[in-house]
Design a protein around this motif. Structure first.
Motif, PDB file in Angstrom:
ATOM      1  N   ASN A 195     -14.401 109.549  18.757  1.00  0.00           N
ATOM      2  CA  ASN A 195     -14.714 110.698  18.193  1.00  0.00           C
ATOM      3  C   ASN A 195     -15.957 110.666  17.442  1.00  0.00           C
ATOM      4  OD1 ASN A 195     -14.444 109.932  15.497  1.00  0.00           O
ATOM      5  ND2 ASN A 195     -12.166 110.419  15.427  1.00  0.00           N
ATOM      6  N   THR A 235     -15.750 113.074  21.315  1.00  0.00           N
ATOM      7  CA  THR A 235     -14.892 114.130  20.805  1.00  0.00           C
ATOM      8  C   THR A 235     -15.140 114.849  19.506  1.00  0.00           C
ATOM      9  OG1 THR A 235     -12.885 113.080  19.920  1.00  0.00           O
ATOM     10  CG2 THR A 235     -12.942 113.385  22.272  1.00  0.00           C
ATOM     11  N   GLY A 267      -6.676 112.828  20.436  1.00  0.00           N
ATOM     12  CA  GLY A 267      -7.761 111.884  21.133  1.00  0.00           C
ATOM     13  C   GLY A 267      -7.042 111.043  22.089  1.00  0.00           C
TER      14      GLY A 267
HETATM   15  N1  LIG Z   1      -8.702 122.284  16.075  1.00  0.00           N
HETATM   16  C1  LIG Z   1      -8.764 122.095  17.259  1.00  0.00           C
HETATM   17  N2  LIG Z   1      -8.912 123.119  18.243  1.00  0.00           N
HETATM   18  C2  LIG Z   1      -8.901 123.082  19.608  1.00  0.00           C
HETATM   19  N3  LIG Z   1      -8.744 121.780  19.980  1.00  0.00           N
HETATM   20  C3  LIG Z   1      -9.033 120.715  19.374  1.00  0.00           C
HETATM   21  C4  LIG Z   1      -8.902 120.624  17.967  1.00  0.00           C
HETATM   22  N4  LIG Z   1      -8.748 119.560  17.469  1.00  0.00           N
HETATM   23  C5  LIG Z   1      -8.930 118.645  18.500  1.00  0.00           C
HETATM   24  N5  LIG Z   1      -8.980 119.225  19.627  1.00  0.00           N
HETATM   25  C6  LIG Z   1      -9.001 118.506  20.945  1.00  0.00           C
HETATM   26  O1  LIG Z   1      -8.604 117.127  20.905  1.00  0.00           O
HETATM   27  C7  LIG Z   1      -9.733 116.323  21.280  1.00  0.00           C
HETATM   28  C8  LIG Z   1      -9.771 115.033  20.581  1.00  0.00           C
HETATM   29  O2  LIG Z   1      -9.598 115.507  19.112  1.00  0.00           O
HETATM   30  P1  LIG Z   1     -10.544 114.746  17.880  1.00  0.00           P
HETATM   31  O3  LIG Z   1     -12.102 114.830  18.141  1.00  0.00           O
HETATM   32  O4  LIG Z   1     -10.071 115.111  16.569  1.00  0.00           O
HETATM   33  O5  LIG Z   1      -9.799 113.329  18.356  1.00  0.00           O
HETATM   34  P2  LIG Z   1      -9.496 111.999  17.549  1.00  0.00           P
HETATM   35  O6  LIG Z   1     -10.124 112.089  16.007  1.00  0.00           O
HETATM   36  O7  LIG Z   1      -9.739 110.673  17.918  1.00  0.00           O
HETATM   37  O8  LIG Z   1      -7.908 112.446  17.177  1.00  0.00           O
HETATM   38  P3  LIG Z   1      -6.692 111.177  17.109  1.00  0.00           P
HETATM   39  O9  LIG Z   1      -7.491 109.748  16.680  1.00  0.00           O
HETATM   40  O10 LIG Z   1      -5.869 111.570  15.904  1.00  0.00           O
HETATM   41  O11 LIG Z   1      -6.036 111.040  18.401  1.00  0.00           O
HETATM   42  C9  LIG Z   1     -10.835 117.402  21.180  1.00  0.00           C
HETATM   43  O12 LIG Z   1     -11.935 116.852  21.885  1.00  0.00           O
HETATM   44  C10 LIG Z   1     -10.347 118.796  21.524  1.00  0.00           C
HETATM   45  O13 LIG Z   1     -10.163 118.752  22.949  1.00  0.00           O
END
Ligand SMILES: Nc1ncnc2c1ncn2[C@@H]1O[C@H](COP(=O)(O)OP(=O)(O)OP(=O)(O)O)[C@@H](O)[C@H]1O
Ligand SMILES: [Mg+2]
Length: 330
Positions: A195, A235, A267
């Motif tokens: 992310n 992301t 993610g």
């Molecule tokens: N509020 C939201 N609305 C729509 N899509 C979302 C949202 N939050 C996350 N996503 C989707 O999920 C993907 C991954 O989210 P994020 O960037 O928060 O990943 P992360 O922090 O690695 O999550 P985690 O580590 O909890 O699995 C984003 O690229 C998007 O496709």
């Protein structure tokens, strides 16, 4: 492609040494310093690897989750994996597997997490885990290294694995953070998905805010690709995901959210669907749309990696892919 897929017993081998028993307590509003009663509770086989494995299986894929478990929470996780039809290779350890708590607060649409770090497991478990990785390295067209490490694993653990796996022509996808990411990124996994916060912490200046600095990102993507990376995916929650691949113009993919329940594991769901799409022979753009829809669908259910067919079918047609306008922006 279907024939090629059947040569392998699994679609993705998931390597994740820091499993956890994940608990979810949904509350409507948080009152600090007071008793908060949970509206709904789940206890699950967790840690990023198991959450990704759940997503993969719910999407119709075949996951092998390689992990380390111990104690009562370890036994619980092992039983849950079986119940969910998630194939696993478990290295047992003396210590108790860690637990985590996720508290999605519905009125705020914010989720609070409390994580235990993950205890030391000892040299013999580290060795047995490493051996298990190589015993299964060729069981699937992709191998994922995902999540944090037990406290006594060396921070270059994933970096070393990537080096050896590359020599065996195994395609590796990586999702981790901090020092472990710093070591592993330039060891050239095939795919790196992190992310924006994780990216900024390692590759950008400490002051980097929540607006992506495209100049820095493009520079880092070029640099990583010069070392052998194929695809960098960053992301950013509701903004979606930014994809930098050797053979493509950089693009963004996103899916509008329709129902907020709990964002944890988005993610991990993204990674599961992306790799499954690629294993099924889809071009990167289609696999990325599938991943975006699956990640957003994950938010409609409390448990990480829980993706219903209904949510996926509804969200996939609403998913948007567009080229990234990098020039002139900072
Ligand atoms: N509020 C939201 N609305 C729509 N899509 C979302 C949202 N939050 C996350 N996503 C989707 O999920 C993907 C991954 O989210 P994020 O960037 O928060 O990943 P992360 O922090 O690695 O999550 P985690 O580590 O909890 O699995 C984003 O690229 C998007 O496709
Ligand atoms: Mg993540």
């Amino acid at each position: 492609m279907a024939a090629a897929r059947m040569e392998y017993p699994y679609d993705v081998t998931i390597v994740s040494p820091n499993a956890a028993l994940d608990s979810y307590y949904a509350i409507d509003a948080l009152r600090f310093g007071e008793i908060n009663r949970a509206r709904e509770v789940f206890h699950t086989a967790g840690g990023k690897g198991n959450n990704m494995a759940r997503a993969l299986v719910m999407l119709g894929g075949r996951a092998l989750s390689i992990g380390i478990l111990g104690g009562k929470s370890g036994e619980f996780i092992s039983r849950e994996l079986e119940r969910e039809d998630i194939a696993s290779e478990i290295i047992w350890t003396q210590g108790e597997t860690r637990r985590t708590v996720t508290i999605p607060i519905t009125t705020l649409q914010q989720s609070t997490g409390i994580l235990e770090g993950g205890a030391a497991v000892g040299a013999s478990v580290l060795q047995a885990f490493t051996d298990a990785v190589f015993a299964h390295a060729l069981d699937a067209p992709f191998l994922t290294l995902i999540g944090s490490l037990p406290s006594d694993f060396p921070p270059n653990f994933y970096a070393e694995l990537i080096g050896r796996l590359r020599a065996m022509s195994v395609r590796v996808a990586l999702d981790t953070s901090g020092a472990v990411l710093r070591h592993a990124a330039f060891a050239a996994p095939h795919i790196l998905k992190i992310n924006l916060e994780e990216f900024n912490a390692i590759f950008a200046e400490a002051s980097a805010g929540t607006t992506p600095n495209w100049q820095v990102i493009q520079q880092v993507a070029d640099d990583l690709q010069a070392h052998g990376l194929d695809t960098l995916i960053i992301t950013q929650g509701a903004h979606g995901a930014y994809v930098f691949s050797r053979a493509e113009v950089p693009f963004r993919v996103f899916t509008p959210l329709e129902r907020w329940v709990c964002p944890a594991g988005s993610g991990d769901s993204f990674m599961a669907a992306l790799l499954l799409g690629l294993v099924r022979g889809e071009p990167l753009r289609r696999a990325a749309c599938f991943a975006s829809a699956a990640a957003t669908a994950n938010i409609e259910h409390m448990v990480s990696g829980y993706i219903t067919e209904e949510a996926l079918a509804r969200l996939l047609p609403k998913t948007v892919l567009e080229p990234l306008a990098l020039e002139g922006s900072t």
